[in-house]
Design a protein around this motif. Structure first.
Motif, PDB file in Angstrom:
ATOM      1  N   GLU A 154       0.825  -1.216   0.000  1.00 27.66           N
ATOM      2  CA  GLU A 154       0.000   0.000   0.000  1.00 27.66           C
ATOM      3  C   GLU A 154       0.849   1.251   0.000  1.00 27.66           C
ATOM      4  O   GLU A 154       0.443   2.292  -0.495  1.00 27.66           O
ATOM      5  CB  GLU A 154      -0.853   0.031   1.266  1.00 27.66           C
ATOM      6  N   GLU A 155       1.993   1.125   0.636  1.00 32.48           N
ATOM      7  CA  GLU A 155       2.850   2.299   0.833  1.00 32.48           C
ATOM      8  C   GLU A 155       4.292   1.824   0.896  1.00 32.48           C
ATOM      9  O   GLU A 155       4.574   0.767   1.452  1.00 32.48           O
ATOM     10  CB  GLU A 155       2.467   2.973   2.158  1.00 32.48           C
ATOM     11  N   GLU A 156       5.170   2.609   0.312  1.00 26.88           N
ATOM     12  CA  GLU A 156       6.577   2.211   0.291  1.00 26.88           C
ATOM     13  C   GLU A 156       7.393   3.450   0.659  1.00 26.88           C
ATOM     14  O   GLU A 156       7.258   4.488   0.033  1.00 26.88           O
ATOM     15  CB  GLU A 156       6.930   1.742  -1.136  1.00 26.88           C
ATOM     16  N   ILE A 157       8.182   3.370   1.739  1.00 27.10           N
ATOM     17  CA  ILE A 157       8.999   4.520   2.153  1.00 27.10           C
ATOM     18  C   ILE A 157      10.464   4.119   2.128  1.00 27.10           C
ATOM     19  O   ILE A 157      10.919   3.318   2.941  1.00 27.10           O
ATOM     20  CB  ILE A 157       8.613   5.009   3.565  1.00 27.10           C
ATOM     21  N   TYR A 158      11.205   4.664   1.180  1.00 26.34           N
ATOM     22  CA  TYR A 158      12.620   4.328   1.053  1.00 26.34           C
ATOM     23  C   TYR A 158      13.418   5.145   2.036  1.00 26.34           C
ATOM     24  O   TYR A 158      13.294   6.365   2.076  1.00 26.34           O
ATOM     25  CB  TYR A 158      13.077   4.614  -0.384  1.00 26.34           C
ATOM     26  N   MET A 159      14.231   4.482   2.896  1.00 23.51           N
ATOM     27  CA  MET A 159      14.960   5.199   3.940  1.00 23.51           C
ATOM     28  C   MET A 159      16.468   5.097   3.763  1.00 23.51           C
ATOM     29  O   MET A 159      17.226   5.450   4.653  1.00 23.51           O
ATOM     30  CB  MET A 159      14.630   4.613   5.324  1.00 23.51           C
ATOM     31  N   GLY A 160      16.927   4.555   2.637  1.00 25.22           N
ATOM     32  CA  GLY A 160      18.366   4.400   2.458  1.00 25.22           C
ATOM     33  C   GLY A 160      18.820   3.033   2.918  1.00 25.22           C
ATOM     34  O   GLY A 160      19.005   2.130   2.110  1.00 25.22           O
ATOM     35  N   TYR A 161      18.980   2.884   4.251  1.00 32.62           N
ATOM     36  CA  TYR A 161      19.456   1.591   4.760  1.00 32.62           C
ATOM     37  C   TYR A 161      18.353   0.550   4.806  1.00 32.62           C
ATOM     38  O   TYR A 161      18.595  -0.627   4.948  1.00 32.62           O
ATOM     39  CB  TYR A 161      20.099   1.765   6.134  1.00 32.62           C
ATOM     40  N   GLN A 162      17.117   1.002   4.697  1.00 31.48           N
ATOM     41  CA  GLN A 162      16.007   0.057   4.696  1.00 31.48           C
ATOM     42  C   GLN A 162      14.816   0.700   3.984  1.00 31.48           C
ATOM     43  O   GLN A 162      14.828   1.892   3.684  1.00 31.48           O
ATOM     44  CB  GLN A 162      15.613  -0.324   6.128  1.00 31.48           C
ATOM     45  N   THR A 163      13.816  -0.158   3.677  1.00 28.40           N
ATOM     46  CA  THR A 163      12.573   0.392   3.142  1.00 28.40           C
ATOM     47  C   THR A 163      11.440  -0.039   4.056  1.00 28.40           C
ATOM     48  O   THR A 163      11.416  -1.168   4.543  1.00 28.40           O
ATOM     49  CB  THR A 163      12.317  -0.115   1.713  1.00 28.40           C
ATOM     50  N   LYS A 164      10.529   0.915   4.335  1.00 31.64           N
ATOM     51  CA  LYS A 164       9.349   0.571   5.126  1.00 31.64           C
ATOM     52  C   LYS A 164       8.222   0.256   4.163  1.00 31.64           C
ATOM     53  O   LYS A 164       7.941   1.049   3.266  1.00 31.64           O
ATOM     54  CB  LYS A 164       8.928   1.750   6.012  1.00 31.64           C
ATOM     55  N   TYR A 165       7.584  -0.887   4.358  1.00 31.15           N
ATOM     56  CA  TYR A 165       6.422  -1.239   3.541  1.00 31.15           C
ATOM     57  C   TYR A 165       5.182  -1.326   4.434  1.00 31.15           C
ATOM     58  O   TYR A 165       5.263  -1.802   5.559  1.00 31.15           O
ATOM     59  CB  TYR A 165       6.619  -2.605   2.880  1.00 31.15           C
ATOM     60  N   PHE A 166       4.087  -0.838   3.924  1.00 28.38           N
ATOM     61  CA  PHE A 166       2.801  -1.077   4.563  1.00 28.38           C
ATOM     62  C   PHE A 166       2.030  -2.000   3.628  1.00 28.38           C
ATOM     63  O   PHE A 166       1.691  -1.603   2.508  1.00 28.38           O
ATOM     64  CB  PHE A 166       2.046   0.227   4.778  1.00 28.38           C
ATOM     65  N   VAL A 167       1.828  -3.242   4.086  1.00 31.86           N
ATOM     66  CA  VAL A 167       1.234  -4.247   3.213  1.00 31.86           C
ATOM     67  C   VAL A 167      -0.188  -4.569   3.677  1.00 31.86           C
ATOM     68  O   VAL A 167      -0.405  -4.900   4.847  1.00 31.86           O
ATOM     69  CB  VAL A 167       2.087  -5.544   3.229  1.00 31.86           C
TER      70      VAL A 167
END
Lengths: 365, 271
Positions: free
Chosen positions: A305-318
């Protein structure tokens, strides 16, 4: 220099009708780096000021090395405080700020010079001796405050959000320095903060506070991995909270069914029986995510639903098929060599080990 | 910029020019009915070189210094208390309320309190402590009392402003580092409110040096101050050059005093 152990026994504190501390009990070991962690207004600073002698408890006791210090005023207590805004004396130079307590003790000029120089070296402020606080940067001021407090040779050093006024990068640096300093001087540090990352990165033990009460005491590992309740679980780091009902119980694991998720297994870290309603916490970094079906007991299918790229990791809302939105952190160990990069609207498979979820609340069914 | 010009103009017209007039009058010849003759003379200054004048000058200085000292002693704890109080606005109002009454009336009020038939003496007589009365008025101490009373608000306000903006945590830090409350007062409070203290002292000392009405009304013959002498020379003695000379010297002494005081206190702040 050696530290004292600190014990708080049944301390209550009221400000008018407001109860700032409610039956607080704590045991802090000699030489420990101990953190009081909680949101603003939780009573952590009040507790620190009671240990310093700047406030008096309405009931209960404070003991240093097993001896009550409640009747000892702040100026005679073997504890010194680093104030949140450092509270340096504006009219005195760096040298004189550090020498303040030594002059009160009427030490000789040579002794003072020797001690202050040692402290200036310890906190790396060489060459700043004759500056006034107003000429220093935030980080330097903090170091002066530390040197000034250590000059009094306290057995307990109390730190009230000492890095909160600094920018993020400096904060990390000074935190490491504080940790090193603690190793060098060996006295007891009691550190108050609202920042969970600070608390868990430097402390030996952490007490999490909320509404004037201590909610959980443990090592940073325990606090993060097995939070005692919903408050600790959400306050320390990010997590997925899931309401579920127990459908089956065996020795080590239980089967639960949760709205929006379906049925899955989890570790039985608290005593539950069939029909109980429970609240589970599952850290986002413990969940595996892939575009290909994954092996595992707890496997689900969903859409990003949402993808937040943070550099060292990515946050996903699935969003799972049954509706629950799961927070997942994917570390980029091998970003490009990994299988296909997952993006927004991709269909994904997720899985986690039943050992990684924890029961935080149980409501008997 | 406009305001600065206006203010400068104001100062020049109402302060600098009168000062120059006074200064020049002090070097002129007197006429028997007041006023001056426009010819150079040092008579105005010569008449000052008598033991009587030196005594009045000396009295003016010591009365002013003692009054200032006592005023600050009272003002400091009051200002501290107000600055730390929850009701600071109300308390500040109380401090300025006396300004609503004419100062002459307030001085007369003291005569009613301290006079031989005043409230205090009547009370003492009533409880049988004295037979007739105690002479409170018409001595230098009565003058000092009323100066302290009159200028206390002028001392409280700058001290209040200085204390109010201080961060309370520096007192806690001082206690934490081993200071007693008394030591924290002298080692942390006083050095950090020096500017306010200097302002307070100047606000009291300068008007005290120029006191006229207070010694005139409650001072009696033995408590005359320079201000009274200026008035006497100007009115009854009709010696304008002498009055101007005394004024010039008073201005000079005050100015020198303030300059030395401000310079020395600045030096201490820097060290």
């Amino acid at each position: 220099m050696l530290g004292s152990s600190v014990e708080i026994r049944n301390v209550d504190k009221f400000f008018g009708d407001f109860q700032a501390l409610d039956k607080v009990n704590l045991q802090i070991k000699r030489g420990e780096f101990f953190s009081l962690l909680g949101p603003s207004g939780c009573g952590k600073t009040t507790l620190l000021r009671i240990i310093a002698g700047l406030e008096y408890p309405d009931s209960g006791d404070v003991l240093f090395d097993g001896i009550s210090v409640v009747s000892i005023p702040a100026n005679k207590r073997e504890a010194n405080t680093i104030f949140q805004n450092y509270a340096l004396f504006p009219h005195l130079t760096v040298f004189e700020n550090i020498a303040f307590s030594l002059r009160l003790k009427k030490m000789s000029e040579n002794e003072i010079r020797e001690k202050v120089e040692k402290l200036i070296n310890l906190v790396r402020l060489e060459g700043q001796e004759n500056k006034k606080p107003i000429q220093l940067s935030g980080g330097q001021r903090q170091r002066v405050a530390i040197a000034r407090a250590l000059a009094n040779e306290p057995k307990v050093l109390l730190l009230d959000e000492p890095v909160s006024a600094l920018d993020a990068k400096l904060r990390q640096e000074l935190l490491l320095e504080l940790d090193n300093l603690h190793d060098q001087v060996g006295i007891t540090f009691i550190y108050v903060t609202h920042d969970q990352a600070e608390a868990i990165s430097v402390s030996d033990h952490v007490a999490v506070m909320n509404n004037g009460r201590i909610v959980q005491i443990g090592t940073p590992y325990e606090i993060y991995e097995s939070p005692a309740d919903r408050f600790v679980a959400t306050f320390i780091g990010e997590t997925n909270l899931m309401k579920a009902e127990v459908v089956d119980v065996n020795d080590e694991f239980i089967r639960v069914i949760a709205k929006g998720l379906g049925e899955f297994s989890c570790y039985k870290d608290k005593e539950v029986s069939k029909g109980d309603k429970i609240l589970l916490t599952l850290r986002p970094e413990k969940i595996k995510i892939s575009t290909k079906p994954l092996e595992g007991i707890n496997s689900f299918h969903g859409v990003v639903e949402e993808e937040i790229y943070m550099g060292y990791q990515t946050k996903y809302f699935v969003r799972l098929d049954e509706g629950y939105i799961l927070k997942i952190y994917k570390q980029h160990v091998n970003y490009l060599l990994d299988e296909k990069i997952i993006h927004w609207k991709d269909e994904v498979f997720v899985t986690w080990n039943p050992n990684d979820s924890f029961i935080v609340e149980v409501e008997k069914g | 910029m406009k305001y600065i010009t206006a203010y400068t103009l104001w100062l020049v017209v109402f302060f600098v020019i009168p000062l120059i007039i006074i200064l020049s009058f002090s070097f002129l010849e007197k006429t028997p009915y007041g006023g001056v003759n426009f010819s150079f003379s040092l008579e105005g200054y010569k008449s000052l070189l008598t033991i009587g004048y030196l005594r009045i000058l000396w009295r003016t200085v010591w009365i002013s210094i003692i009054s200032t000292f006592i005023t600050i002693i009272f003002a400091l704890p009051t200002a501290y208390y107000i600055a730390k109080s929850k009701f600071k606005n109300f308390l500040l109002l109380l401090v300025v309320i006396p300004f609503w009454t004419n100062s002459l009336i307030r001085i007369y009020a003291w005569i009613f309190v301290l006079g031989n038939n005043g409230i205090i003496n009547q009370f003492l007589k009533l409880i049988g402590l004295v037979d007739s009365h105690i002479q409170f008025l018409y001595n230098p101490w009565a003058v000092i009392l009323v100066i302290v009373y009159t200028y206390l608000p002028y001392a409280i306000i700058p001290l209040y402003a200085a204390i109010e903006r201080l961060d309370n945590s520096i007192f806690e830090a001082a206690l934490d580092l081993g200071c007693s409350k008394r030591k924290a007062f002298f080692k942390v409070l006083i050095p950090n409110i020096k500017a306010g203290l200097v302002a307070s002292i100047i606000f009291v000392l300068i008007p005290a040096m120029g006191s006229y009405a207070i010694p005139d009304l409650v001072g009696g013959v033995n408590s005359k101050m320079i201000g009274n002498e200026i008035a006497r020379q100007l009115t009854t003695a009709k010696n304008w050059p002498a009055a101007s000379a005394i004024s010039s010297i008073l201005t000079l002494i005050t100015l020198l005093g303030v300059i030395i005081f401000v310079k020395s206190s600045k030096k201490e702040v820097l060290n």
